[in-house]
Scaffold this active site. Structure first.
Site, PDB file in Angstrom:
ATOM      1  N   TYR A 269      -3.869  -7.076   2.592  1.00  0.00           N
ATOM      2  CA  TYR A 269      -2.436  -6.797   2.366  1.00  0.00           C
ATOM      3  C   TYR A 269      -1.613  -8.029   2.767  1.00  0.00           C
ATOM      4  O   TYR A 269      -0.753  -8.484   2.011  1.00  0.00           O
ATOM      5  CB  TYR A 269      -2.046  -5.572   3.201  1.00  0.00           C
ATOM      6  CG  TYR A 269      -0.598  -5.160   3.095  1.00  0.00           C
ATOM      7  CD1 TYR A 269      -0.062  -4.673   1.909  1.00  0.00           C
ATOM      8  CD2 TYR A 269       0.234  -5.212   4.214  1.00  0.00           C
ATOM      9  CE1 TYR A 269       1.260  -4.273   1.826  1.00  0.00           C
ATOM     10  CE2 TYR A 269       1.551  -4.803   4.145  1.00  0.00           C
ATOM     11  CZ  TYR A 269       2.062  -4.332   2.950  1.00  0.00           C
ATOM     12  OH  TYR A 269       3.378  -3.926   2.884  1.00  0.00           O
TER      13      TYR A 269
ATOM     14  N   ASP B 224       7.609   4.577 -12.250  1.00  0.00           N
ATOM     15  CA  ASP B 224       6.468   4.731 -11.334  1.00  0.00           C
ATOM     16  C   ASP B 224       5.255   5.104 -12.185  1.00  0.00           C
ATOM     17  O   ASP B 224       5.393   5.541 -13.322  1.00  0.00           O
ATOM     18  CB  ASP B 224       6.749   5.829 -10.293  1.00  0.00           C
ATOM     19  CG  ASP B 224       5.901   5.656  -9.024  1.00  0.00           C
ATOM     20  OD1 ASP B 224       6.470   5.279  -7.972  1.00  0.00           O
ATOM     21  OD2 ASP B 224       4.673   5.899  -9.083  1.00  0.00           O
TER      22      ASP B 224
ATOM     23  N   ARG C  38       3.422   7.589 -11.557  1.00  0.00           N
ATOM     24  CA  ARG C  38       3.297   9.051 -11.520  1.00  0.00           C
ATOM     25  C   ARG C  38       4.693   9.654 -11.643  1.00  0.00           C
ATOM     26  O   ARG C  38       5.700   8.942 -11.522  1.00  0.00           O
ATOM     27  CB  ARG C  38       2.659   9.502 -10.196  1.00  0.00           C
ATOM     28  CG  ARG C  38       3.503   9.095  -9.011  1.00  0.00           C
ATOM     29  CD  ARG C  38       2.796   9.211  -7.690  1.00  0.00           C
ATOM     30  NE  ARG C  38       3.605   8.546  -6.669  1.00  0.00           N
ATOM     31  CZ  ARG C  38       4.086   9.123  -5.594  1.00  0.00           C
ATOM     32  NH1 ARG C  38       3.843  10.374  -5.320  1.00  0.00           N
ATOM     33  NH2 ARG C  38       4.817   8.436  -4.722  1.00  0.00           N
TER      34      ARG C  38
ATOM     35  N   GLY D  99       7.696   1.390  -8.779  1.00  0.00           N
ATOM     36  CA  GLY D  99       7.231   2.107  -7.584  1.00  0.00           C
ATOM     37  C   GLY D  99       8.350   2.944  -6.985  1.00  0.00           C
ATOM     38  O   GLY D  99       8.451   3.111  -5.766  1.00  0.00           O
TER      39      GLY D  99
HETATM   40  P1  NAD Z   1       4.814   3.534  -1.211  1.00  0.00           P
HETATM   41  O1  NAD Z   1       3.339   3.449  -1.084  1.00  0.00           O
HETATM   42  O2  NAD Z   1       5.532   4.629  -0.514  1.00  0.00           O
HETATM   43  O3  NAD Z   1       5.224   3.586  -2.750  1.00  0.00           O
HETATM   44  C1  NAD Z   1       4.600   2.790  -3.722  1.00  0.00           C
HETATM   45  C2  NAD Z   1       4.840   3.423  -5.080  1.00  0.00           C
HETATM   46  O4  NAD Z   1       4.166   2.622  -6.052  1.00  0.00           O
HETATM   47  C3  NAD Z   1       4.258   4.848  -5.186  1.00  0.00           C
HETATM   48  O5  NAD Z   1       5.263   5.749  -5.634  1.00  0.00           O
HETATM   49  C4  NAD Z   1       3.126   4.716  -6.214  1.00  0.00           C
HETATM   50  O6  NAD Z   1       3.002   5.842  -7.068  1.00  0.00           O
HETATM   51  C5  NAD Z   1       3.582   3.487  -7.000  1.00  0.00           C
HETATM   52  N1  NAD Z   1       2.465   2.809  -7.674  1.00  0.00           N
HETATM   53  C6  NAD Z   1       1.189   2.664  -7.245  1.00  0.00           C
HETATM   54  N2  NAD Z   1       0.460   1.995  -8.166  1.00  0.00           N
HETATM   55  C7  NAD Z   1       1.307   1.711  -9.186  1.00  0.00           C
HETATM   56  C8  NAD Z   1       1.165   1.039 -10.439  1.00  0.00           C
HETATM   57  N3  NAD Z   1      -0.021   0.514 -10.831  1.00  0.00           N
HETATM   58  N4  NAD Z   1       2.236   0.946 -11.237  1.00  0.00           N
HETATM   59  C9  NAD Z   1       3.427   1.467 -10.861  1.00  0.00           C
HETATM   60  N5  NAD Z   1       3.643   2.117  -9.708  1.00  0.00           N
HETATM   61  C10 NAD Z   1       2.582   2.229  -8.881  1.00  0.00           C
HETATM   62  O7  NAD Z   1       5.398   2.104  -0.771  1.00  0.00           O
HETATM   63  P2  NAD Z   1       6.797   1.768  -0.081  1.00  0.00           P
HETATM   64  O8  NAD Z   1       6.660   2.071   1.361  1.00  0.00           O
HETATM   65  O9  NAD Z   1       7.918   2.367  -0.850  1.00  0.00           O
HETATM   66  O10 NAD Z   1       6.779   0.172  -0.214  1.00  0.00           O
HETATM   67  C11 NAD Z   1       7.374  -0.512  -1.303  1.00  0.00           C
HETATM   68  C12 NAD Z   1       7.211  -2.010  -1.069  1.00  0.00           C
HETATM   69  O11 NAD Z   1       7.719  -2.369   0.221  1.00  0.00           O
HETATM   70  C13 NAD Z   1       5.753  -2.502  -1.086  1.00  0.00           C
HETATM   71  O12 NAD Z   1       5.714  -3.804  -1.629  1.00  0.00           O
HETATM   72  C14 NAD Z   1       5.404  -2.596   0.388  1.00  0.00           C
HETATM   73  O13 NAD Z   1       4.384  -3.538   0.625  1.00  0.00           O
HETATM   74  C15 NAD Z   1       6.732  -3.042   0.971  1.00  0.00           C
HETATM   75  N6  NAD Z   1       6.865  -2.718   2.404  1.00  0.00           N
HETATM   76  C16 NAD Z   1       6.984  -1.431   2.824  1.00  0.00           C
HETATM   77  C17 NAD Z   1       7.105  -1.155   4.178  1.00  0.00           C
HETATM   78  C18 NAD Z   1       7.232   0.260   4.693  1.00  0.00           C
HETATM   79  O14 NAD Z   1       7.238   0.473   5.926  1.00  0.00           O
HETATM   80  N7  NAD Z   1       7.369   1.260   3.836  1.00  0.00           N
HETATM   81  C19 NAD Z   1       7.094  -2.203   5.102  1.00  0.00           C
HETATM   82  C20 NAD Z   1       6.938  -3.515   4.634  1.00  0.00           C
HETATM   83  C21 NAD Z   1       6.855  -3.771   3.272  1.00  0.00           C
END
Ligand code: NAD
Length: 322
Positions: free
Chosen positions: A141, A34, A36, A8
């Site tokens: 979630y 990722d 994409r 990701g």
């Molecule tokens: P994001 O949604 O910005 O990025 C997620 C990435 O995962 C995307 O680039 C997407 O293309 C990729 N993805 C989706 N499906 C996929 C698959 N099947 N295989 C591979 N890649 C795939 O998320 P983020 O904000 O970077 O969050 C990352 C982690 O941190 C997650 O576990 C999220 O729950 C956790 N988190 C984030 C926040 C926040 O504020 N950003 C807060 C708490 C926890």
């Protein structure tokens, strides 16, 4: 951490994390993956591979080929998007995690994945939410995050996999857009303030949530992963946060730079409902005591940096167009 695979990697956290990891451990040591591909630094500054984390064979092969000793698993569906498609959220958040943990077990990798303040629910103490407490979230979630914390602990106790995690609050950053979480407003408000001098919040005035600036989040991941294993009483996952704020507080901070900024409200019931399930402010004592968690950015310092970095970006975009 020496040879790291990030899943990701093109998301909000991944873009900034991959850049920092490559500065510390070398470009070639960090494989970004990722589902994409986009033309950005995470793709172009070192090795990149397309990987769907729900494909466990492909997950294993990518880590093996890279000779990874560390997996940082970020791919997931975030809170607001997950509520729209709970079945997909479960398949991605749990299926992807299981692929990652099995790979870490087979290849003896250290393993990190973020949990979230969503792992708490409305029955949990709202202020000063303790590290160890009731966790009965009602969002899919949140359910996937609690199950994920337990599964990571299971792999640690049962198989000795070195799993570590953080319960992140809303993360604010300027490099990559947020991915459909409930706290996205706290990112969007900065860009809209600079571009339009106004913002319409989907979260109600007076709704307090924990937040943290991305450089502190990245430092926390790296510090936790480098921490002495024998000092960790907890593993999955540590409460971390830098501030507890509502939309009015962010607006007031922005007005120090843009005095005529207007904040309006058009509340989205789905995201408001999710926000009301979450704590107002969490207790970070365990992270501070066990591995030295600290932060460098409070609200004002974060706003100063966000405004400066976004202004530079908008100026660059204008120069490119003209
Ligand atoms: P994001 O949604 O910005 O990025 C997620 C990435 O995962 C995307 O680039 C997407 O293309 C990729 N993805 C989706 N499906 C996929 C698959 N099947 N295989 C591979 N890649 C795939 O998320 P983020 O904000 O970077 O969050 C990352 C982690 O941190 C997650 O576990 C999220 O729950 C956790 N988190 C984030 C926040 C926040 O504020 N950003 C807060 C708490 C926890």
């Amino acid at each position: 951490m020496k040879r790291i695979m990030v899943t990701g990697a093109l998301g909000q956290i991944g873009c900034d994390l991959v850049k920092k990891l490559r500065q510390i451990y070398s470009e070639e040591a960090v494989l970004a993956t990722d589902i994409r591909r986009i033309d950005n630094e995470a793709c172009q500054s070192g090795p990149f591979k397309i990987l769907d984390v729900t494909n466990s064979t492909a997950f294993f092969e990518a880590a093996q080929e890279h000779r990874a000793d560390t997996i940082i698993h970020l791919a997931a569906l975030l809170s607001a998007r997950a509520e729209k498609d709970p079945a997909l959220a479960w398949r991605l958040n749990m299926g992807g995690l299981l692929s990652g943990l099995e790979t870490a077990r087979e290849l003896s990798c250290q393993f990190f994945t973020p949990s979230s303040i969503a792992a708490f629910g409305s029955d949990t103490q709202k202020r000063g939410t303790p590290q160890d407490t009731l966790q009965r979230p009602k969002t899919i979630y949140g359910v996937s995050k609690v199950a994920g914390e337990l599964l990571c602990d299971y792999y640690y106790h049962k198989f000795g996999v070195d799993t570590r995690g953080l319960r992140f609050p809303g993360l604010i950053s300027h490099s990559a857009p947020p991915g459909g979480g409930t706290t996205d407003y706290a990112v969007d408000i900065y860009r809209e303030a600079l571009v339009n001098r106004s913002y319409t919040s989907y979260i109600k005035r007076g709704t307090f949530l924990d937040m943290m600036y991305m450089p502190d989040a990245i430092r926390a991941i790296i510090t936790l992963m480098e921490a002495d294993s024998s000092k960790l009483i907890h593993r999955n996952a540590f409460n971390v946060s830098a501030m507890s704020v509502d939309p009015e507080m962010i607006a007031a901070s922005i007005r120090r730079h843009i005095p005529d900024f207007i904040l309006q409200y058009d509340v989205d019931p789905i995201r408001q409902h999710i926000a009301e399930e979450w704590p107002d402010s969490i207790d970070t004592t365990a992270a501070r005591e066990e591995w030295g968690f600290d932060v460098q950015y409070d609200l004002e310092r974060m706003t100063d940096d966000m405004v400066m970095k976004l202004m530079e970006k908008l100026q660059d975009d204008k120069t490119k167009i003209s």
